[in-house]
Design an enzyme around this catalytic site. Structure first.
Site, short mmCIF file in Angstrom:
data_model
loop_
_atom_site.label_atom_id
_atom_site.label_comp_id
_atom_site.label_asym_id
_atom_site.label_seq_id
_atom_site.Cartn_x
_atom_site.Cartn_y
_atom_site.Cartn_z
N GLY A 1 -10.26 6.20 7.48
CA GLY A 1 -10.24 5.93 5.39
C GLY A 1 -9.42 4.75 5.37
O GLY A 1 -9.64 3.97 4.52
N ASP A 2 -8.42 4.18 6.70
CA ASP A 2 -7.24 2.89 6.25
C ASP A 2 -6.61 3.32 7.53
O ASP A 2 -5.85 2.89 8.03
CB ASP A 2 -6.48 3.23 5.21
CG ASP A 2 -5.17 2.08 4.55
OD1 ASP A 2 -5.64 0.96 5.72
OD2 ASP A 2 -4.77 2.18 3.78
N ALA A 3 -7.37 2.88 7.85
CA ALA A 3 -7.24 1.83 9.59
C ALA A 3 -5.79 0.61 9.62
O ALA A 3 -6.48 0.06 11.04
CB ALA A 3 -8.72 2.00 10.89
N CYS A 4 -5.70 0.26 8.76
CA CYS A 4 -5.16 -0.76 8.76
C CYS A 4 -4.25 -0.60 9.65
O CYS A 4 -2.74 0.56 9.87
CB CYS A 4 -4.57 -1.27 7.44
SG CYS A 4 -5.47 -1.97 6.43
N ASN B 1 -0.60 1.76 9.84
CA ASN B 1 -0.77 3.42 9.74
C ASN B 1 -0.87 4.79 11.19
O ASN B 1 -2.03 5.52 11.45
CB ASN B 1 -2.27 3.54 8.79
CG ASN B 1 -2.56 3.76 7.55
OD1 ASN B 1 -0.45 3.20 6.96
ND2 ASN B 1 -3.04 2.61 7.07
#
Length: 254
Positions: free
Chosen positions: A177-180, A183
């Site tokens: 969901g926020d695979a930057c 993280n």
């Protein structure tokens, strides 16, 4: 809209008044006016580090009104903890001024710490293998969280007119969901993923919803030219159509 980029702060930051009692409860000084801060989310949140009798903890703070759902993050981390190394949530709460989430530190260090930024040839494949592990491990069947296109379009901020006809799903997985890059936590030895954080967006979606953002963030953190390395280490061929779509969807709200 363009999602702003979060960053590591230059030094200690002021602790919100509503968070000071929480900090004290978990071993911090009674009047903790400032604490070391390890991350500032450009949407308005701050993550403080706390070392005390309970070991190393992280205290996340989201001021009221910002688009950071720490209640969802707590729920999703507790669900995912059955299969993957994710933050062990020890407290979540809210007050009029904002909400907080306290979790125990995981092994490893953020993939955007300076020594990893200096070694992208090691860090980038490790990030890709970590994301593949997450996608292969978390079970779609029984996952109670949605991150699919209809769900996201309902919550989008901005013009979604060009997003009403998504490409067919390649492979349905539980996405981060926020695979930057920040993280994922990497170990000190071989550069393998040993932890996943910031799970408020976790949910079932096409894997390209994660892959498009993960590869986009490589340029922010390591510079251009690393997308092919990432996709090869993940084990998938480039998909320009899905990549373009899910990046545009990200731009109207993750």
């Amino acid at each position: 809209m363009n999602i702003p980029i979060s960053q590591v702060p230059d030094g200690p930051l002021a602790v919100p008044v509503a968070l000071r009692e929480v900090v004290h409860r978990w071993g911090g000084p009674a009047e903790a006016a400032v604490l070391p801060a390890v991350w500032v989310n450009a949407l308005g949140g701050t993550t403080f580090a706390l070392d005390g009798a309970h070991g190393r903890l992280f205290c996340k703070w989201a001021p009221a009104g910002v688009a950071l759902d720490l209640a969802a993050e707590a729920t999703k981390a507790r669900w995912a903890a059955r299969w993957l190394p994710v933050p062990d949530v020890v407290e979540h709460g809210a007050a009029a001024e904002g909400s907080w989430l306290v979790s125990r530190a995981l092994p490893g260090r953020s993939a955007v710490e300076p020594d990893w930024i200096a070694r992208p040839a090691t860090a980038v494949p490790a990030l890709a293998r970590g994301l593949r592990r997450l996608h292969d491990t978390l079970p779609v069947a029984g996952c109670p969280f949605d991150w699919g296109v209809p769900y996201r379009l309902e919550r989008a901020v901005g013009d979604t007119g060009g997003l009403q006809d998504p490409p067919p799903v390649d492979r349905l997985v539980v996405c981060h969901g926020d695979a930057c890059c920040p993280n994922t936590l990497l170990d000190d030895a071989g550069g393998e993923a040993v932890g996943f954080v910031d799970l408020a967006g976790l949910g079932v979606a096409d894997r390209w919803a994660d892959l498009a953002v993960a590869t986009l963030s490589l340029g922010w953190n390591y510079g251009p030219g690393w997308e092919a390395t990432f996709l090869a280490a993940y084990g998938v061929d480039p998909d320009p159509v899905r990549t373009d779509y899910y990046r545009r969807l990200w731009d109207v709200g993750p």
